[in-house]
Write a protein that holds these residues in place. Structure first.
Motif, PDB file in Angstrom:
ATOM      1  N   LYS A 237       0.830  -1.203   0.000  1.00 60.41           N
ATOM      2  CA  LYS A 237       0.000   0.000   0.000  1.00 60.41           C
ATOM      3  C   LYS A 237       0.863   1.251   0.000  1.00 60.41           C
ATOM      4  O   LYS A 237       0.648   2.185  -0.791  1.00 60.41           O
ATOM      5  CB  LYS A 237      -0.920  -0.012   1.217  1.00 60.41           C
ATOM      6  N   ALA A 238       1.881   1.270   0.872  1.00 59.24           N
ATOM      7  CA  ALA A 238       2.769   2.430   0.948  1.00 59.24           C
ATOM      8  C   ALA A 238       3.574   2.595  -0.335  1.00 59.24           C
ATOM      9  O   ALA A 238       3.774   3.717  -0.823  1.00 59.24           O
ATOM     10  CB  ALA A 238       3.708   2.280   2.146  1.00 59.24           C
ATOM     11  N   LEU A 239       4.029   1.494  -0.895  1.00 55.72           N
ATOM     12  CA  LEU A 239       4.812   1.512  -2.132  1.00 55.72           C
ATOM     13  C   LEU A 239       4.012   2.115  -3.271  1.00 55.72           C
ATOM     14  O   LEU A 239       4.499   2.976  -4.022  1.00 55.72           O
ATOM     15  CB  LEU A 239       5.255   0.082  -2.453  1.00 55.72           C
ATOM     16  N   LEU A 240       2.767   1.690  -3.430  1.00 55.28           N
ATOM     17  CA  LEU A 240       1.932   2.210  -4.511  1.00 55.28           C
ATOM     18  C   LEU A 240       1.667   3.689  -4.330  1.00 55.28           C
ATOM     19  O   LEU A 240       1.620   4.454  -5.313  1.00 55.28           O
ATOM     20  CB  LEU A 240       0.615   1.428  -4.568  1.00 55.28           C
ATOM     21  N   GLU A 241       1.508   4.126  -3.088  1.00 60.61           N
ATOM     22  CA  GLU A 241       1.269   5.547  -2.823  1.00 60.61           C
ATOM     23  C   GLU A 241       2.507   6.381  -3.141  1.00 60.61           C
ATOM     24  O   GLU A 241       2.409   7.437  -3.780  1.00 60.61           O
ATOM     25  CB  GLU A 241       0.863   5.739  -1.361  1.00 60.61           C
ATOM     26  N   VAL A 242       3.680   5.904  -2.701  1.00 58.37           N
ATOM     27  CA  VAL A 242       4.922   6.643  -2.932  1.00 58.37           C
ATOM     28  C   VAL A 242       5.176   6.845  -4.419  1.00 58.37           C
ATOM     29  O   VAL A 242       5.605   7.927  -4.858  1.00 58.37           O
ATOM     30  CB  VAL A 242       6.114   5.900  -2.275  1.00 58.37           C
ATOM     31  N   ALA A 243       4.914   5.808  -5.197  1.00 58.39           N
ATOM     32  CA  ALA A 243       5.234   5.858  -6.628  1.00 58.39           C
ATOM     33  C   ALA A 243       4.059   6.303  -7.488  1.00 58.39           C
ATOM     34  O   ALA A 243       4.205   6.428  -8.710  1.00 58.39           O
ATOM     35  CB  ALA A 243       5.727   4.490  -7.098  1.00 58.39           C
ATOM     36  N   GLY A 244       2.900   6.543  -6.866  1.00 55.96           N
ATOM     37  CA  GLY A 244       1.733   6.959  -7.629  1.00 55.96           C
ATOM     38  C   GLY A 244       1.264   5.919  -8.626  1.00 55.96           C
ATOM     39  O   GLY A 244       0.902   6.249  -9.762  1.00 55.96           O
ATOM     40  N   LEU A 245       1.232   4.660  -8.198  1.00 56.92           N
ATOM     41  CA  LEU A 245       0.897   3.564  -9.111  1.00 56.92           C
ATOM     42  C   LEU A 245      -0.583   3.187  -9.097  1.00 56.92           C
ATOM     43  O   LEU A 245      -0.967   2.208  -9.742  1.00 56.92           O
ATOM     44  CB  LEU A 245       1.748   2.334  -8.780  1.00 56.92           C
ATOM     45  N   GLY A 246      -1.397   3.922  -8.360  1.00 57.70           N
ATOM     46  CA  GLY A 246      -2.834   3.665  -8.393  1.00 57.70           C
ATOM     47  C   GLY A 246      -3.198   2.271  -7.951  1.00 57.70           C
ATOM     48  O   GLY A 246      -2.893   1.848  -6.842  1.00 57.70           O
ATOM     49  N   ASP A 247      -3.889   1.534  -8.832  1.00 56.55           N
ATOM     50  CA  ASP A 247      -4.344   0.182  -8.510  1.00 56.55           C
ATOM     51  C   ASP A 247      -3.229  -0.853  -8.529  1.00 56.55           C
ATOM     52  O   ASP A 247      -3.445  -1.999  -8.164  1.00 56.55           O
ATOM     53  CB  ASP A 247      -5.446  -0.268  -9.489  1.00 56.55           C
ATOM     54  N   GLY A 248      -2.051  -0.468  -8.987  1.00 60.18           N
ATOM     55  CA  GLY A 248      -0.946  -1.422  -8.995  1.00 60.18           C
ATOM     56  C   GLY A 248      -0.093  -1.317 -10.234  1.00 60.18           C
ATOM     57  O   GLY A 248      -0.422  -0.622 -11.203  1.00 60.18           O
ATOM     58  N   ALA A 249       1.020  -2.033 -10.200  1.00 61.63           N
ATOM     59  CA  ALA A 249       1.965  -2.030 -11.313  1.00 61.63           C
ATOM     60  C   ALA A 249       1.505  -2.969 -12.416  1.00 61.63           C
ATOM     61  O   ALA A 249       0.808  -3.961 -12.168  1.00 61.63           O
ATOM     62  CB  ALA A 249       3.346  -2.454 -10.824  1.00 61.63           C
ATOM     63  N   ASP A 250       1.910  -2.660 -13.632  1.00 61.22           N
ATOM     64  CA  ASP A 250       1.650  -3.571 -14.755  1.00 61.22           C
ATOM     65  C   ASP A 250       2.540  -4.802 -14.664  1.00 61.22           C
ATOM     66  O   ASP A 250       2.131  -5.906 -15.042  1.00 61.22           O
ATOM     67  CB  ASP A 250       1.920  -2.865 -16.084  1.00 61.22           C
ATOM     68  N   VAL A 251       3.771  -4.596 -14.171  1.00 61.27           N
ATOM     69  CA  VAL A 251       4.770  -5.668 -14.121  1.00 61.27           C
ATOM     70  C   VAL A 251       5.494  -5.605 -12.785  1.00 61.27           C
ATOM     71  O   VAL A 251       5.864  -4.520 -12.325  1.00 61.27           O
ATOM     72  CB  VAL A 251       5.803  -5.524 -15.262  1.00 61.27           C
ATOM     73  N   VAL A 252       5.702  -6.759 -12.176  1.00 65.19           N
ATOM     74  CA  VAL A 252       6.554  -6.865 -10.994  1.00 65.19           C
ATOM     75  C   VAL A 252       7.602  -7.931 -11.269  1.00 65.19           C
ATOM     76  O   VAL A 252       7.273  -9.039 -11.726  1.00 65.19           O
ATOM     77  CB  VAL A 252       5.748  -7.246  -9.731  1.00 65.19           C
ATOM     78  N   LEU A 253       8.868  -7.594 -11.029  1.00 64.80           N
ATOM     79  CA  LEU A 253       9.957  -8.563 -11.146  1.00 64.80           C
ATOM     80  C   LEU A 253      10.596  -8.708  -9.770  1.00 64.80           C
ATOM     81  O   LEU A 253      11.047  -7.714  -9.179  1.00 64.80           O
ATOM     82  CB  LEU A 253      11.000  -8.099 -12.159  1.00 64.80           C
ATOM     83  N   ASP A 254      10.616  -9.926  -9.241  1.00 70.22           N
ATOM     84  CA  ASP A 254      11.245 -10.150  -7.946  1.00 70.22           C
ATOM     85  C   ASP A 254      12.601 -10.804  -8.141  1.00 70.22           C
ATOM     86  O   ASP A 254      12.699 -11.942  -8.601  1.00 70.22           O
ATOM     87  CB  ASP A 254      10.386 -11.034  -7.046  1.00 70.22           C
ATOM     88  N   ALA A 255      13.658 -10.060  -7.764  1.00 71.68           N
ATOM     89  CA  ALA A 255      15.022 -10.569  -7.912  1.00 71.68           C
ATOM     90  C   ALA A 255      15.599 -11.001  -6.578  1.00 71.68           C
ATOM     91  O   ALA A 255      16.812 -11.139  -6.447  1.00 71.68           O
ATOM     92  CB  ALA A 255      15.914  -9.502  -8.550  1.00 71.68           C
TER      93      ALA A 255
END
Length: 367
Positions: A237-255
């Protein structure tokens, strides 16, 4: 090793023995065995998490260190000899080596997914020896000329860059997309760089280490987020707010492969988005499967690299669309192999490289 070399070549190797200790010995010098073979003098080898895992634990899944093994697979070098049917390469060429040779005849190879070949001979994967030695033999198709402005030291990053290229290609069309990358280690930073190079409009990189996040903006990140001790849901929730991503990212890559990051990523990916697992942690993790179903998330695993990935990686470097500056933070002579492994295990710096026998920093940094 060449027509003008009158010295007797020596193939010094750093060898891991079962139990986790290293020793040095002279191995047989590799020779041309097929008309497509290339012999390369190894200049620089980057250390990978898998190398450290074999050193510390003696196995990764079904691959077990049961006899002495040479580690290393992220290498550059100088061509010293070529088989008679090798075209486009000559002695003296500076190359990055793709460290796996597939069978080229199984269904996976024939369908363009050679990274899944069950007969793959991959460097530093038991029982196949790796590149921490003086000379190494590879097929010609596994040699990629370095751009003129890329040093042999930094060229050791072509292999992990190819991992990032493969993961980003699995994510689909990135043009004008919003992406999140978990992990600001070498592969995560390179995923960030490739995502931006392939057109992503927003790339958020996530880590717990402040110093790593501070360098991320030099490698394509538009935003950074430092994970807290809160739940994955709260972090998402905090991550989406900080980056202004709204409902979520189109792509997530976990490294990272870390369960909190995987969970946070699945909460942060938007409806219909794509989640790509790049890094490996524990073999079994708990994930919020309800999030996957509720948002109809596409979940993909990413394994090494396949056709065209090394070529695209080198092409991105040639076009200056990916910047490697500052990623190699620790350099070691061949006599310091064990020290290098210890420092990587302790997460010292970003990327560590070991120079080949008799190679100095000036040679490795030359272009």
């Amino acid at each position: 090793m060449s027509a003008t070399d009158t010295t007797t070549p020596v193939n010094e190797a750093a060898v891991l023995q079962p139990g986790g200790s290293f020793y040095y010995e002279n191995r047989e010098v590799p020779t041309i065995q097929s008309d497509r073979d290339v012999i390369v003098k190894v200049i620089a080898t980057g250390l990978c998490g898998s190398d450290v895992h074999y050193w510390q634990h003696g196995r990764i899944g079904r691959y077990v260190v049961e006899k002495p093994l040479i580690l290393g697979h992220e290498s550059t070098g100088i061509v010293v000899s070529c088989g008679p049917n090798v075209q486009g390469l000559a002695a003296g060429d500076r190359v990055a080596m793709e460290p796996g040779a597939a069978c080229n005849s199984c269904d996976f190879c024939r369908s363009g997914r050679y990274n899944l070949c069950r007969s793959m001979s991959f460097a530093a994967t038991p029982p196949i020896d790796g590149t921490l030695c003086t000379y190494y033999r590879v097929p010609a198709e596994c040699c990629f000329k370095l751009p003129d402005h890329i040093s042999l030291r930094d060229g050791a990053l072509v292999e992990p860059l190819s991992v990032a290229v493969h993961a980003c290609r699995l994510a689909g069309d990135l043009q004008n997309r919003k992406a999140i990358v978990f992990g600001a280690g070498p592969v995560g930073l390179l995923c960030c760089a490739v995502a931006r190079a392939l057109g992503a409009a927003t790339v958020v990189i996530v880590d717990i280490v402040t110093s790593r996040l501070e360098v991320a903006t030099k490698h394509g990140a538009t935003h950074t987020y430092q994970m807290s001790s809160e739940s994955p849901e709260e972090n998402a929730k905090a991550l989406l707010e900080v980056a202004g991503l709204g409902d979520g990212a189109d792509v997530v890559l976990d490294a990272t492969g870390a369960e909190p990051c995987v969970n946070c990523g699945l909460h942060a990916v938007g409806p219909g988005g794509t989640f790509v697992q790049v890094g490996l942690g524990r073999p079994n993790v708990s994930i919020p499967l309800g999030q996957v179903c509720d948002k109809e998330v596409i979940v993909k695993g990413s394994f090494r690299y396949g056709p065209g990935d090394f070529s695209l990686a080198v092409g991105l470097l040639q076009a200056n669309r990916v910047n490697l500056e500052g990623l190699v933070t620790n350099e070691y002579s061949f006599s310091q192999v064990e020290e290098a492994f210890k420092n990587v295990a302790n997460r010292v710096g970003i990327k560590s490289v070991i120079y080949g026998p008799g190679v100095d920093a000036a040679t490795a940094n030359s272009i």
